[in-house]
Design a protein around this motif. Structure first.
Motif, PDB file in Angstrom:
ATOM      1  N   ALA A 102      -2.121   0.556   9.213  1.00 42.08           N
ATOM      2  CA  ALA A 102      -2.917   0.169   8.278  1.00 42.08           C
ATOM      3  C   ALA A 102      -4.151  -0.577   8.913  1.00 42.08           C
ATOM      4  O   ALA A 102      -4.162  -1.371   9.602  1.00 42.08           O
ATOM      5  N   VAL A 105      -2.333   4.492  -5.179  1.00 41.48           N
ATOM      6  CA  VAL A 105      -1.783   5.164  -3.876  1.00 41.48           C
ATOM      7  C   VAL A 105      -0.767   6.043  -4.333  1.00 41.48           C
ATOM      8  O   VAL A 105      -0.060   6.038  -5.062  1.00 41.48           O
ATOM      9  N   ALA A 133       0.759  -3.367   5.555  1.00 42.56           N
ATOM     10  CA  ALA A 133       1.824  -2.369   5.298  1.00 42.56           C
ATOM     11  C   ALA A 133       2.427  -1.618   6.381  1.00 42.56           C
ATOM     12  O   ALA A 133       3.598  -1.452   6.494  1.00 42.56           O
ATOM     13  N   ALA A 184      -2.461   5.186   1.451  1.00 44.36           N
ATOM     14  CA  ALA A 184      -1.943   3.769   1.948  1.00 44.36           C
ATOM     15  C   ALA A 184      -2.582   3.496   3.376  1.00 44.36           C
ATOM     16  O   ALA A 184      -2.087   2.915   4.107  1.00 44.36           O
ATOM     17  N   ASP A 217      -0.189  -0.139  -7.123  1.00 44.89           N
ATOM     18  CA  ASP A 217      -0.018  -1.155  -6.241  1.00 44.89           C
ATOM     19  C   ASP A 217      -0.792  -2.349  -6.857  1.00 44.89           C
ATOM     20  O   ASP A 217      -2.051  -2.308  -6.527  1.00 44.89           O
ATOM     21  N   GLU A 267       6.312   1.213   3.150  1.00 48.67           N
ATOM     22  CA  GLU A 267       7.189   0.132   2.564  1.00 48.67           C
ATOM     23  C   GLU A 267       8.423   0.680   2.187  1.00 48.67           C
ATOM     24  O   GLU A 267       8.764   0.943   1.267  1.00 48.67           O
ATOM     25  N   ARG A 297      -4.583  -1.002  -6.719  1.00 49.59           N
ATOM     26  CA  ARG A 297      -4.752  -0.113  -5.638  1.00 49.59           C
ATOM     27  C   ARG A 297      -3.935   1.515  -6.492  1.00 49.59           C
ATOM     28  O   ARG A 297      -2.843   1.273  -6.545  1.00 49.59           O
ATOM     29  N   LEU A 337       3.009   5.200   0.108  1.00 50.01           N
ATOM     30  CA  LEU A 337       3.565   3.671   0.010  1.00 50.01           C
ATOM     31  C   LEU A 337       4.702   3.693   0.554  1.00 50.01           C
ATOM     32  O   LEU A 337       5.336   2.685   1.248  1.00 50.01           O
ATOM     33  N   ASP A 367      -6.718   4.501  -2.388  1.00 49.17           N
ATOM     34  CA  ASP A 367      -6.207   4.461  -1.279  1.00 49.17           C
ATOM     35  C   ASP A 367      -5.053   5.546  -1.367  1.00 49.17           C
ATOM     36  O   ASP A 367      -4.016   4.851  -0.946  1.00 49.17           O
TER      37      ASP A 367
END
Length: 320
Positions: free
Chosen positions: A15, A70, A11, A42, A98, A79, A68, A75, A39
């Motif tokens: 990360a 997040v 990501a 992220a 996610d 992203e 996940r 995120l 998470d």
């Protein structure tokens, strides 16, 4: 349940590759099973190989996918392209689902998974949600509203689409599907939910049971991003509280996974196809019976779809 949308790399450069999994929770929606983790920032790179190893049913924990939890803004920071998918609704969704398939590929959405995800967020104390209240959840299909009502969870799935357009809907098909164990190629109707699906019909219990789904059905024309394939048997209609309810039985082969006990987006696609095939006056409410149980699909005149079904958390897992 979905299939692979993309298979991105890390990501972000910050990360960390997964070397040791955090604590996990196992859950399922009508037998479609998942491992879930938090998470929030992220910080993890969910490498496809690591995900596939974790979800392996013989050498890992075993699951149809990984989810996940997040924070949406975290995120988006790694992203940024997701901003085009979420739009202004991103501000409504504190949490993002996610999702990874069992082969580690990224998927747009998972109708059973998002119901289990809501249970997970509440169970972990990440959200406080009164029964019947809706929570906005970010997904790669946009922001969806999810609410718990007792033992059931309802998801506003968004609008269905028909890649073949009006011509396909009028004909009832736009593809040809060959399934091992089922005699002859069958006409299939392509439906997006937003995951790609192709739905075919069989006439009997015996035909449905004979389908051999250990390998993907052959679809012509070949879908560019792959597709889930739903095999549907019509069971008729009944009246419930003055409302006509259609009933179908379904099996599914999911891209990136194989046959699963249930598929939420697939159940929605199957209900859409069944209504198209049934013609004018067909029910807007459908009970879809899958090997793992039953879900209900409600089809609105504007194309909006609601999916209703159970979601259960079954175990806390502390990986070694």
């Amino acid at each position: 349940m979905p299939g692979p949308a993309t298979n991105p790399g890390p990501a972000s450069s910050s990360a960390e590759p997964v070397r040791r999994w955090p604590d996990l929770v196992k859950g399922h929606g009508t037998g479609n099973d998942f491992v879930l983790l938090t998470d929030a920032d992220a910080a993890l790179d969910l490498d496809p190989v690591a995900v596939a190893s974790l979800t392996d049913r013989h050498r890992g924990l075993g699951a149809d996918g990984l989810i996940r939890a997040v924070r949406t803004q975290a995120l988006l920071a790694v992203e940024p392209g997701l901003a085009d998918v979420l739009g202004a609704d991103a501000a409504r969704a504190e949490w993002f689902m996610d999702y990874r398939n069992a082969d580690g590929s990224v998927a747009e959405m998972c109708g059973n998974g998002i119901r289990v995800y809501l249970r997970y967020l509440v169970d972990q104390g990440l959200v406080a949600l009164p029964d019947g209240a809706a929570l906005a959840v970010g997904t790669r299909a946009g922001v969806l509203d999810v609410r718990a009502e007792g033992d059931l969870v309802a998801v506003a799935m968004g609008r269905w689409g028909a890649p073949g357009g009006d011509a396909a809907l009028a004909a009832g098909f736009d593809a040809e599907v060959s399934v091992a164990g089922v005699e002859g190629a069958r006409p299939g109707l392509s439906i997006t939910m937003p995951n790609p699906h192709v739905v075919i019909a069989v006439a009997s219990d015996a035909e449905l049971a004979a389908a051999e789904l250990t390998r993907p059905p052959a679809v012509v024309p070949v879908p560019p991003q792959g597709t889930n394939v739903e095999i549907v048997q019509a069971l008729g209609e009944r009246v419930e509280a003055w409302t006509a309810v259609g009933e179908i039985r379904m099996r599914v082969h999911e891209r990136g996974v194989g046959e699963t006990l249930s598929c939420g987006t697939g159940a929605c696609a199957a209900a859409v196809a069944a209504r198209v095939w049934a013609g004018p006056g067909a029910p807007d409410v459908w009970d879809v019976h899958v090997p793992g149980g039953t879900v209900r699909v409600v089809l609105a005149p504007d194309g909006e779809v609601e999916l209703i079904g159970p979601a259960v958390l079954v175990a806390d897992v502390r990986p070694r």
